[in-house]
Design a protein around this motif. Structure first.
Motif, PDB file in Angstrom:
ATOM      1  N   LEU A  60       0.831  -1.205   0.000  1.00 40.39           N
ATOM      2  CA  LEU A  60       0.000   0.000   0.000  1.00 40.39           C
ATOM      3  C   LEU A  60       0.866   1.255   0.000  1.00 40.39           C
ATOM      4  N   LEU A  61       1.916   1.270   0.782  1.00 42.98           N
ATOM      5  CA  LEU A  61       2.792   2.447   0.836  1.00 42.98           C
ATOM      6  C   LEU A  61       3.438   2.714  -0.521  1.00 42.98           C
ATOM      7  N   ILE A  62       3.903   1.677  -1.164  1.00 43.79           N
ATOM      8  CA  ILE A  62       4.531   1.845  -2.488  1.00 43.79           C
ATOM      9  C   ILE A  62       3.523   2.364  -3.495  1.00 43.79           C
ATOM     10  N   SER A  63       2.316   1.799  -3.477  1.00 43.08           N
ATOM     11  CA  SER A  63       1.301   2.216  -4.453  1.00 43.08           C
ATOM     12  C   SER A  63       0.876   3.672  -4.257  1.00 43.08           C
ATOM     13  N   LEU A  64       0.885   4.132  -3.002  1.00 36.18           N
ATOM     14  CA  LEU A  64       0.481   5.522  -2.734  1.00 36.18           C
ATOM     15  C   LEU A  64       1.469   6.522  -3.320  1.00 36.18           C
ATOM     16  N   PHE A  65       2.743   6.136  -3.414  1.00 39.11           N
ATOM     17  CA  PHE A  65       3.759   7.056  -3.936  1.00 39.11           C
ATOM     18  C   PHE A  65       4.168   6.724  -5.374  1.00 39.11           C
ATOM     19  N   TRP A  66       3.467   5.761  -5.986  1.00 38.25           N
ATOM     20  CA  TRP A  66       3.777   5.412  -7.377  1.00 38.25           C
ATOM     21  C   TRP A  66       3.594   6.641  -8.264  1.00 38.25           C
ATOM     22  N   ILE A  67       4.444   6.793  -9.237  1.00 40.14           N
ATOM     23  CA  ILE A  67       4.548   8.047  -9.990  1.00 40.14           C
ATOM     24  C   ILE A  67       3.233   8.470 -10.641  1.00 40.14           C
ATOM     25  N   ASN A  68       2.397   7.523 -11.064  1.00 43.50           N
ATOM     26  CA  ASN A  68       1.141   7.882 -11.732  1.00 43.50           C
ATOM     27  C   ASN A  68      -0.044   7.990 -10.766  1.00 43.50           C
ATOM     28  N   ASN A  69       0.211   7.757  -9.496  1.00 43.05           N
ATOM     29  CA  ASN A  69      -0.854   7.877  -8.503  1.00 43.05           C
ATOM     30  C   ASN A  69      -1.096   9.361  -8.223  1.00 43.05           C
ATOM     31  N   PRO A  70      -2.345   9.822  -8.279  1.00 49.76           N
ATOM     32  CA  PRO A  70      -2.619  11.250  -8.030  1.00 49.76           C
ATOM     33  C   PRO A  70      -2.260  11.708  -6.620  1.00 49.76           C
ATOM     34  N   LEU A  71      -1.999  10.784  -5.705  1.00 49.98           N
ATOM     35  CA  LEU A  71      -1.665  11.148  -4.331  1.00 49.98           C
ATOM     36  C   LEU A  71      -0.158  11.193  -4.080  1.00 49.98           C
ATOM     37  N   HIS A  72       0.650  10.890  -5.093  1.00 47.45           N
ATOM     38  CA  HIS A  72       2.079  10.662  -4.837  1.00 47.45           C
ATOM     39  C   HIS A  72       2.842  11.927  -4.423  1.00 47.45           C
ATOM     40  N   ASP A  73       2.316  13.100  -4.738  1.00 49.96           N
ATOM     41  CA  ASP A  73       3.025  14.338  -4.388  1.00 49.96           C
ATOM     42  C   ASP A  73       2.813  14.753  -2.931  1.00 49.96           C
ATOM     43  N   GLY A  74       1.771  14.232  -2.303  1.00 54.82           N
ATOM     44  CA  GLY A  74       1.496  14.608  -0.913  1.00 54.82           C
ATOM     45  C   GLY A  74       2.163  13.662   0.074  1.00 54.82           C
ATOM     46  N   ALA A  75       2.005  13.952   1.349  1.00 56.16           N
ATOM     47  CA  ALA A  75       2.577  13.113   2.406  1.00 56.16           C
ATOM     48  C   ALA A  75       1.565  12.068   2.864  1.00 56.16           C
ATOM     49  N   VAL A  76       2.080  10.971   3.398  1.00 61.64           N
ATOM     50  CA  VAL A  76       1.248   9.959   4.039  1.00 61.64           C
ATOM     51  C   VAL A  76       1.472  10.070   5.547  1.00 61.64           C
ATOM     52  N   ILE A  77       0.390  10.190   6.307  1.00 62.78           N
ATOM     53  CA  ILE A  77       0.470  10.314   7.760  1.00 62.78           C
ATOM     54  C   ILE A  77       0.042   8.996   8.405  1.00 62.78           C
ATOM     55  N   LEU A  78       0.881   8.501   9.329  1.00 63.21           N
ATOM     56  CA  LEU A  78       0.607   7.266  10.045  1.00 63.21           C
ATOM     57  C   LEU A  78       0.589   7.538  11.548  1.00 63.21           C
ATOM     58  N   ASP A  79      -0.099   6.661  12.283  1.00 59.01           N
ATOM     59  CA  ASP A  79       0.073   6.667  13.729  1.00 59.01           C
ATOM     60  C   ASP A  79       0.671   5.319  14.116  1.00 59.01           C
ATOM     61  N   GLN A  80       0.603   4.941  15.388  1.00 57.77           N
ATOM     62  CA  GLN A  80       1.289   3.722  15.813  1.00 57.77           C
ATOM     63  C   GLN A  80       0.532   2.444  15.489  1.00 57.77           C
ATOM     64  N   SER A  81      -0.513   2.544  14.683  1.00 57.16           N
ATOM     65  CA  SER A  81      -1.228   1.332  14.301  1.00 57.16           C
ATOM     66  C   SER A  81      -1.770   1.339  12.878  1.00 57.16           C
ATOM     67  N   ARG A  82      -2.026   2.525  12.278  1.00 57.80           N
ATOM     68  CA  ARG A  82      -2.706   2.582  10.979  1.00 57.80           C
ATOM     69  C   ARG A  82      -2.113   3.669  10.090  1.00 57.80           C
ATOM     70  N   ILE A  83      -2.419   3.562   8.794  1.00 56.29           N
ATOM     71  CA  ILE A  83      -2.181   4.670   7.865  1.00 56.29           C
ATOM     72  C   ILE A  83      -3.424   5.560   7.939  1.00 56.29           C
ATOM     73  N   ILE A  84      -3.252   6.778   8.405  1.00 56.00           N
ATOM     74  CA  ILE A  84      -4.397   7.661   8.612  1.00 56.00           C
ATOM     75  C   ILE A  84      -4.898   8.242   7.290  1.00 56.00           C
ATOM     76  N   ALA A  85      -3.988   8.865   6.529  1.00 60.61           N
ATOM     77  CA  ALA A  85      -4.413   9.565   5.315  1.00 60.61           C
ATOM     78  C   ALA A  85      -3.250   9.696   4.346  1.00 60.61           C
ATOM     79  N   ALA A  86      -3.589   9.972   3.083  1.00 59.38           N
ATOM     80  CA  ALA A  86      -2.585  10.182   2.030  1.00 59.38           C
ATOM     81  C   ALA A  86      -2.919  11.471   1.293  1.00 59.38           C
ATOM     82  N   GLY A  87      -1.942  11.970   0.528  1.00 53.99           N
ATOM     83  CA  GLY A  87      -2.143  13.214  -0.211  1.00 53.99           C
ATOM     84  C   GLY A  87      -2.223  14.422   0.707  1.00 53.99           C
TER      85      GLY A  87
END
Length: 275
Positions: free
Chosen positions: A154-181
């Motif tokens: 999932l982390l790789i796919s979020l930053f894949w070059i053609n993914n519309p979310l790849h330019d933003g940051a991904v925020i995580l906490d100590q258990s989950r991926i909270i948000a992308a972009g």
């Protein structure tokens, strides 16, 4: 050997198993603390003392005995905070939970480490922000909310070059991926080199307004950088990143200051370049 086994009773076997289990659990509680280094030192001194007695080296044996005697008095004084914490966790029953927490932390750290290794090898730019005590809702509430389990794919796919979310940051906490972009504030540090790009400036900026931790993958240099408390350390090694992640995901009960001290020690011990 057969003669010795004849004198072994079932009570002796139970004694050995119980003591071994208790020692094992106590070592799990001490793992990752300063006291663990002390235990290793005591084992070395004990082995040297036993070897000296075996070889009948009386002077060395006497000297080692004196050191062990001093340690018995000094240890409770020097390591009083660590010993108190062990007893408190023993009273709460955490002696049974520590191993599970550590295994979970290592599993999540493995997933993120593998994703970072792949992205830097493929020169895929990425920005991961690890949320701590200060909430980052102001930055992720307008982004794409995921609330997803942390995985390498999932982390790789979020930053894949053609993914519309790849330019933003991904925020995580100590258990989950909270948000992308997520879009973050840029650092106000005017002393940074002009070669430090926007992704690094954003990763650094969020640590200036919160206690979060940023991990940045450079697509130009193929390296991983760490931003924490307004400081940027570049070109972290893979084993260093993994250790930092394990500390983060297993450090829920540790104070902020001791956590920051641990990170700084890891950075110094493995020679990351600090900007």
């Amino acid at each position: 050997m057969a003669e010795i086994l004849k004198h072994v009773k079932w009570q002796d076997i139970v004694d050995i198993l119980v003591i071994s289990f208790v020692v094992y659990r106590l070592l799990l509680l001490l793992y990752g603390t300063r006291a663990m280094q002390l235990v290793k030192g005591l084992l070395v001194i004990g082995l040297l003392s036993a070897l000296a007695r075996l070889l009948e080296l009386s002077t060395i044996s006497w000297f080692m005995g004196q050191i062990l005697g001093i340690m018995v008095i000094a240890v409770p004084i020097v390591f009083q905070p660590e010993l108190r914490k062990v007893l408190e966790e023993l009273g709460r029953g955490n002696i049974w939970k520590r191993h599970k927490v550590q295994k979970r932390a290592e599993s999540i750290a493995d997933e993120i480490s593998k994703a970072l290794i792949y992205m830097k090898s493929q020169r895929i730019g990425a920005l991961l922000v690890l949320q701590r005590e200060t909430g980052l809702k102001d930055f992720w509430r307008t982004a794409v909310i995921l609330d997803a389990a942390i995985s390498q794919e999932l982390l790789i796919s979020l930053f894949w070059i053609n993914n519309p979310l790849h330019d933003g940051a991904v925020i995580l906490d100590q258990s989950r991926i909270i948000a992308a972009g997520c879009y973050l504030p840029l650092t106000e540090n005017s002393e940074l080199s002009r070669w430090i790009g926007t992704r690094h400036r954003a990763g650094l900026g969020v640590t200036e307004v919160s206690d979060s931790i940023s991990l940045i993958v450079s697509e130009e240099r193929g390296e991983v950088s760490l931003a924490i408390n307004g400081h940027l350390s570049r070109n972290l090694k893979d084993d260093q990143v993994h250790k930092l992640l394990v500390h983060y995901f297993s450090d829920e009960d540790t104070s902020q200051q001791s956590f920051l001290d641990t990170l700084r020690e890891e950075i110094k011990s493995l020679g990351a370049k600090e900007v």
